[in-house]
Design a protein around this motif. Sequence first.
Motif, PDB file in Angstrom:
ATOM      1  N   ASN A   1      14.391  14.955  50.208  1.00 59.07           N
ATOM      2  CA  ASN A   1      13.474  15.814  50.950  1.00 59.07           C
ATOM      3  C   ASN A   1      12.740  16.776  50.015  1.00 59.07           C
ATOM      4  O   ASN A   1      11.565  17.068  50.217  1.00 59.07           O
ATOM      5  N   ARG A   2      13.422  17.268  48.989  1.00 60.72           N
ATOM      6  CA  ARG A   2      12.795  18.177  48.026  1.00 60.72           C
ATOM      7  C   ARG A   2      11.972  17.442  46.977  1.00 60.72           C
ATOM      8  O   ARG A   2      11.302  18.065  46.171  1.00 60.72           O
ATOM      9  N   GLY A   3      12.057  16.120  46.950  1.00 67.69           N
ATOM     10  CA  GLY A   3      11.309  15.340  45.966  1.00 67.69           C
ATOM     11  C   GLY A   3      12.007  15.265  44.624  1.00 67.69           C
ATOM     12  O   GLY A   3      11.367  15.080  43.606  1.00 67.69           O
ATOM     13  N   GLU A   4      13.327  15.397  44.618  1.00 70.57           N
ATOM     14  CA  GLU A   4      14.094  15.379  43.382  1.00 70.57           C
ATOM     15  C   GLU A   4      14.949  14.118  43.324  1.00 70.57           C
ATOM     16  O   GLU A   4      15.224  13.486  44.333  1.00 70.57           O
TER      17      GLU A   4
ATOM     18  N   ARG B   1       4.872  17.375  42.782  1.00 70.43           N
ATOM     19  CA  ARG B   1       5.398  17.212  44.126  1.00 70.43           C
ATOM     20  C   ARG B   1       5.313  15.753  44.544  1.00 70.43           C
ATOM     21  O   ARG B   1       4.329  15.079  44.292  1.00 70.43           O
ATOM     22  N   ILE B   2       6.354  15.277  45.187  1.00 72.41           N
ATOM     23  CA  ILE B   2       6.373  13.922  45.717  1.00 72.41           C
ATOM     24  C   ILE B   2       5.729  13.973  47.096  1.00 72.41           C
ATOM     25  O   ILE B   2       6.074  14.831  47.914  1.00 72.41           O
TER      26      ILE B   2
ATOM     27  N   GLU C   1       6.423   9.320  50.416  1.00 71.18           N
ATOM     28  CA  GLU C   1       7.475   8.823  49.532  1.00 71.18           C
ATOM     29  C   GLU C   1       8.833   9.413  49.914  1.00 71.18           C
ATOM     30  O   GLU C   1       9.855   8.750  49.777  1.00 71.18           O
ATOM     31  N   ALA C   2       8.852  10.663  50.351  1.00 79.04           N
ATOM     32  CA  ALA C   2      10.113  11.349  50.614  1.00 79.04           C
ATOM     33  C   ALA C   2      10.775  10.866  51.901  1.00 79.04           C
ATOM     34  O   ALA C   2      11.997  10.742  51.963  1.00 79.04           O
TER      35      ALA C   2
ATOM     36  N   PHE D   1      10.382   6.297  42.857  1.00 71.53           N
ATOM     37  CA  PHE D   1      11.133   7.331  43.575  1.00 71.53           C
ATOM     38  C   PHE D   1      11.910   6.711  44.734  1.00 71.53           C
ATOM     39  O   PHE D   1      13.102   6.967  44.890  1.00 71.53           O
TER      40      PHE D   1
END
Length: 162
Positions: free
Chosen positions: A144-147, A43-44, A48-49, A80
Amino acid sequence: MTSNPAQPGPGPRFARGQPARRPGTDSRFARNQPPGGPSLRPRIPLTEAKPAMLGYLAAIFLGPLIPLVMYLLARRRSSFRRFHAAMAFNLSLTGLLYALCCLILCGLLLLDSLTTALVVVIPVALAIWLSVLKYLIRGIGAANRGERYEVPDWICARIAKP
């Protein structure tokens, strides 16, 4: 009439009522995991997000300037944030270049008539703007999802390297 007798050997490999699984497919490692299942990717953190999401939002409203500043600041800190700032900058700058091309096209068509210029350029500019907006919104969701979210090459020039 003769029939083949049943071959001796072990019985069925799977109990009745259960579907046979192919070798190498394990439901725990499926890409589309159920919402309650454990996540296999790290998970980020929210620290960071949020900046990554703000880079896309700034690109929607203010153009490529804020994502460029975010890219230069996050270049050595976070991969990221650097990735998403580069995507937002590339997409917004490409959208700005498309808008410039639409203005040039409009100027050329103005030599014929104002009606022709408006009938051709307004739908083209609107379609380009909606396409860029769609990919910026998808980038917000991915951040937002960390992708990571790769914008297709047909709409986005790779100027800043993620």
